[in-house]
Scaffold this motif. Sequence first.
Motif, PDB file in Angstrom:
ATOM      1  N   ASP A 168       1.865   7.752   3.279  1.00  0.00           N
ATOM      2  CA  ASP A 168       1.738   7.242   1.906  1.00  0.00           C
ATOM      3  C   ASP A 168       2.605   8.141   1.026  1.00  0.00           C
ATOM      4  N   PRO A 169       3.769   7.616   0.574  1.00  0.00           N
ATOM      5  CA  PRO A 169       4.692   8.462  -0.196  1.00  0.00           C
ATOM      6  C   PRO A 169       4.292   8.670  -1.654  1.00  0.00           C
ATOM      7  N   ALA A 170       3.225   8.026  -2.122  1.00  0.00           N
ATOM      8  CA  ALA A 170       2.719   8.255  -3.502  1.00  0.00           C
ATOM      9  C   ALA A 170       1.211   8.435  -3.356  1.00  0.00           C
ATOM     10  N   PHE A 171       0.823   9.561  -2.784  1.00  0.00           N
ATOM     11  CA  PHE A 171      -0.493   9.744  -2.173  1.00  0.00           C
ATOM     12  C   PHE A 171      -1.659   9.727  -3.167  1.00  0.00           C
ATOM     13  N   GLY A 172      -1.418  10.267  -4.387  1.00  0.00           N
ATOM     14  CA  GLY A 172      -2.531  10.397  -5.338  1.00  0.00           C
ATOM     15  C   GLY A 172      -3.617  11.256  -4.719  1.00  0.00           C
ATOM     16  N   THR A 173      -4.848  10.752  -4.765  1.00  0.00           N
ATOM     17  CA  THR A 173      -5.916  11.511  -4.104  1.00  0.00           C
ATOM     18  C   THR A 173      -6.227  10.935  -2.725  1.00  0.00           C
ATOM     19  N   GLY A 174      -5.542   9.834  -2.387  1.00  0.00           N
ATOM     20  CA  GLY A 174      -5.610   9.374  -1.003  1.00  0.00           C
ATOM     21  C   GLY A 174      -6.571   8.233  -0.717  1.00  0.00           C
ATOM     22  N   VAL A 175      -6.625   7.240  -1.604  1.00  0.00           N
ATOM     23  CA  VAL A 175      -7.538   6.111  -1.319  1.00  0.00           C
ATOM     24  C   VAL A 175      -7.141   5.383  -0.037  1.00  0.00           C
ATOM     25  N   PHE A 176      -5.838   5.280   0.199  1.00  0.00           N
ATOM     26  CA  PHE A 176      -5.421   4.551   1.407  1.00  0.00           C
ATOM     27  C   PHE A 176      -5.720   5.368   2.666  1.00  0.00           C
TER      28      PHE A 176
ATOM     29  N   CYS B 233       1.209   1.959   0.553  1.00  0.00           N
ATOM     30  CA  CYS B 233       1.532   2.658  -0.695  1.00  0.00           C
ATOM     31  C   CYS B 233       1.327   1.796  -1.930  1.00  0.00           C
ATOM     32  N   ASN B 234       0.828   2.431  -2.960  1.00  0.00           N
ATOM     33  CA  ASN B 234       0.787   1.848  -4.310  1.00  0.00           C
ATOM     34  C   ASN B 234       1.685   2.768  -5.147  1.00  0.00           C
ATOM     35  N   PRO B 235       2.981   2.460  -5.200  1.00  0.00           N
ATOM     36  CA  PRO B 235       3.925   3.399  -5.812  1.00  0.00           C
ATOM     37  C   PRO B 235       3.745   3.464  -7.322  1.00  0.00           C
ATOM     38  N   PRO B 236       4.310   4.496  -7.954  1.00  0.00           N
ATOM     39  CA  PRO B 236       4.222   4.563  -9.409  1.00  0.00           C
ATOM     40  C   PRO B 236       4.992   3.404 -10.018  1.00  0.00           C
ATOM     41  N   TYR B 237       4.437   2.828 -11.075  1.00  0.00           N
ATOM     42  CA  TYR B 237       5.105   1.710 -11.735  1.00  0.00           C
ATOM     43  C   TYR B 237       5.697   2.232 -13.036  1.00  0.00           C
TER      44      TYR B 237
ATOM     45  N   LEU C 230       5.542  17.130  -3.384  1.00  0.00           N
ATOM     46  CA  LEU C 230       6.994  16.983  -3.543  1.00  0.00           C
ATOM     47  C   LEU C 230       7.312  15.614  -4.147  1.00  0.00           C
ATOM     48  N   ASP C 231       8.511  15.524  -4.739  1.00  0.00           N
ATOM     49  CA  ASP C 231       9.001  14.253  -5.270  1.00  0.00           C
ATOM     50  C   ASP C 231       9.600  13.461  -4.094  1.00  0.00           C
ATOM     51  N   PHE C 232       8.944  12.366  -3.745  1.00  0.00           N
ATOM     52  CA  PHE C 232       9.375  11.602  -2.576  1.00  0.00           C
ATOM     53  C   PHE C 232      10.812  11.103  -2.711  1.00  0.00           C
ATOM     54  N   THR C 233      11.210  10.767  -3.952  1.00  0.00           N
ATOM     55  CA  THR C 233      12.541  10.157  -4.126  1.00  0.00           C
ATOM     56  C   THR C 233      13.665  11.169  -3.858  1.00  0.00           C
TER      57      THR C 233
ATOM     58  N   PHE D 160       2.965  12.304   0.336  1.00  0.00           N
ATOM     59  CA  PHE D 160       3.739  13.041  -0.664  1.00  0.00           C
ATOM     60  C   PHE D 160       3.146  12.714  -2.025  1.00  0.00           C
ATOM     61  N   GLU D 161       3.050  13.723  -2.855  1.00  0.00           N
ATOM     62  CA  GLU D 161       2.506  13.535  -4.193  1.00  0.00           C
ATOM     63  C   GLU D 161       3.228  14.507  -5.105  1.00  0.00           C
ATOM     64  N   VAL D 162       3.772  13.971  -6.208  1.00  0.00           N
ATOM     65  CA  VAL D 162       4.587  14.838  -7.067  1.00  0.00           C
ATOM     66  C   VAL D 162       3.719  15.656  -8.024  1.00  0.00           C
ATOM     67  N   ASP D 163       2.558  15.123  -8.341  1.00  0.00           N
ATOM     68  CA  ASP D 163       1.719  15.765  -9.360  1.00  0.00           C
ATOM     69  C   ASP D 163       0.783  16.786  -8.699  1.00  0.00           C
TER      70      ASP D 163
HETATM   71  C1  LIG Z   1      -0.191   4.268  -8.582  1.00  0.00           C
HETATM   72  S1  LIG Z   1      -0.591   5.892  -8.100  1.00  0.00           S
HETATM   73  C2  LIG Z   1      -1.201   5.721  -6.487  1.00  0.00           C
HETATM   74  C3  LIG Z   1      -2.493   6.365  -6.320  1.00  0.00           C
HETATM   75  C4  LIG Z   1      -2.954   6.565  -4.904  1.00  0.00           C
HETATM   76  N1  LIG Z   1      -2.922   5.388  -4.081  1.00  0.00           N
HETATM   77  C5  LIG Z   1      -4.351   7.225  -4.837  1.00  0.00           C
HETATM   78  O1  LIG Z   1      -5.007   7.109  -3.884  1.00  0.00           O
HETATM   79  O2  LIG Z   1      -4.740   7.891  -5.790  1.00  0.00           O
HETATM   80  C6  LIG Z   1       0.979   6.560  -7.845  1.00  0.00           C
HETATM   81  C7  LIG Z   1       0.973   8.011  -7.475  1.00  0.00           C
HETATM   82  O3  LIG Z   1       2.308   8.403  -7.199  1.00  0.00           O
HETATM   83  C8  LIG Z   1       2.531   9.697  -7.714  1.00  0.00           C
HETATM   84  N2  LIG Z   1       3.986   9.834  -7.918  1.00  0.00           N
HETATM   85  C9  LIG Z   1       4.721   9.463  -8.985  1.00  0.00           C
HETATM   86  N3  LIG Z   1       6.009   9.742  -8.794  1.00  0.00           N
HETATM   87  C10 LIG Z   1       6.100  10.278  -7.563  1.00  0.00           C
HETATM   88  C11 LIG Z   1       7.172  10.796  -6.795  1.00  0.00           C
HETATM   89  N4  LIG Z   1       8.401  10.752  -7.270  1.00  0.00           N
HETATM   90  N5  LIG Z   1       6.909  11.295  -5.575  1.00  0.00           N
HETATM   91  C12 LIG Z   1       5.638  11.324  -5.085  1.00  0.00           C
HETATM   92  N6  LIG Z   1       4.567  10.883  -5.787  1.00  0.00           N
HETATM   93  C13 LIG Z   1       4.796  10.354  -7.000  1.00  0.00           C
HETATM   94  C14 LIG Z   1       1.725   9.718  -8.988  1.00  0.00           C
HETATM   95  O4  LIG Z   1       1.438  11.048  -9.402  1.00  0.00           O
HETATM   96  C15 LIG Z   1       0.476   8.945  -8.554  1.00  0.00           C
HETATM   97  O5  LIG Z   1      -0.499   9.796  -8.040  1.00  0.00           O
END
Ligand SMILES: C[S@@+](CC[C@H](N)C(=O)[O-])C[C@H]1O[C@@H](n2cnc3c(N)ncnc32)[C@H](O)[C@@H]1O
Length: 488
Positions: A25-33, A96-100, A76-79, A52-55
Amino acid sequence: MTLAKSILEHSIPLLDCGEKIRFLDPAFGTGVFYSALLNATGSDSILSAQGFEVDPCYGEAAKELWKETLLNLKILDFTKLSPPKRQSDCFNLIICNPPYVRHHHIESEEKINLRYLSSKACESKISGLAGLYCHFLCLSHPWMQRGGVAAWLIPSEFMDVNYGKAIKQYLLQKVTLIQIHRFDYEDTKFDDALVSSAVVWIRNSLPPPNHKVLFTFGESMHSPNMSRLVNLPCLKDEPKWTRFPSLGIREKAENHCLSDLFEIKRGIATGDNKFFILTKEKTEHYSLPDEFLRPILPSPRYILANEIQADQEGLPILEHQLFLLDCRIPEEVIRAKYPSLWKYLKSGKGTTSERYLCRTRKTWYFQEKRLPAPIICTYLGRKKGGNERAFRFILNSSKAVAPNVYLLLYPRDTLKYYLSRDPNQIRRIWEILNALEPTSILEEGRVYGGGLHKIEPKELGNVNATRIVNAIPSYAKISKETQHSLFE
Ligand SMILES: C[S@@+](CC[C@H](N)C(=O)[O-])C[C@H]1O[C@@H](n2cnc3c(N)ncnc32)[C@H](O)[C@@H]1O
């Protein structure tokens, strides 16, 4: 059942039976998936799990939460990461539920870089208007194992808009598009009420011959309210994918469309309506000269009927009478000849004159040239149910111009010619427009979360106008070529 759980339960069976999972999951957040994955399979079936999670706030919390598991989470920043070089290091399940983040919130240098990398990763030229979610989808491609599966919870906007073309090309040509489930927009999955969401399942392999994509719609992806299988070649030709599954493949008849009859333009963008659009009282208060005042229509909420009648001077008979300050002469002349107008314009110097549209014009107070249009259309609206219409066509018999909350329909030369012979035809056309099947218009536009529909000038131009052409017998008789030659 939570959304994450449903997505995982729907995705795991797409893997080969018994195949050990390599999860990303490249936008992991807290990991619901990840949580849903553990619940759905148990750790024995998981070979590795990467996030990967940037925050750092989310990242650290997630690390703590999952420290007893095999998760490898990097803050890390996945991009900005390079994909694995070896197949064996790639992933067979990406969820993944990527950042919008909309494109205009991405720094221009970053956007250039993202476009370059995404286009390279998915071999499709990604538009500058694509949001961050599109880049995540594309950039993840080289992280997918051959034959691996991915599920993307993303806005459904890409299915209909121009920037989505390259994404759709990727989905049709580089991978096998398995299914797209769209949620009922009443039930938006994002906090941002303007987003309607979809889950897109893909497999990293070329599509097999005669492959069909499953489109589903409804609250639940397990028992959708509607579903339809669509052939790949039909999807290649269809610009609006949200028509599926409720509608089928479009007939390719030699039909007329609205842009054959009308030139469709957006109404006037003044740059500052408060300054340039005035009530009668205000124009009198500032003693603004009549010659620079043009009647302009108020917003649709003040126009209850679908017809605007005019008084003897051509002014719209409306409770809300408004005037556009429309002066196209140079400042020196105004200063010398029209002191009251000069004083008013001076009051907008440094404020209105600095607003984006005004400061980018040749002269900050010059307005766009637009004539009154006989038919105007509201282009943003909600369909509240039943046969209620999201967009209204309004017959404008006045000489009022319209602001940019409307689309303006100007008859093209051939239609103008017929209307000059029989002015009543415009009423007929307006009646037909308002009686068109609502979906025939909605399907050309786009829908946002919460059921907000929008249609752009070009999209309105694509609406089928065969009914109108057939209703004007003398028009229908003449082929398109002859119509043009009338005016050559
Ligand atoms: C829509 S949320 C997904 C939440 C996630 N599914 C969860 O379980 O919490 C998108 C997540 O992507 C992270 N994010 C944003 N830009 C990112 C990047 N460039 N690389 C990695 N993570 C990133 C955000 O901080 C946020 O936690």
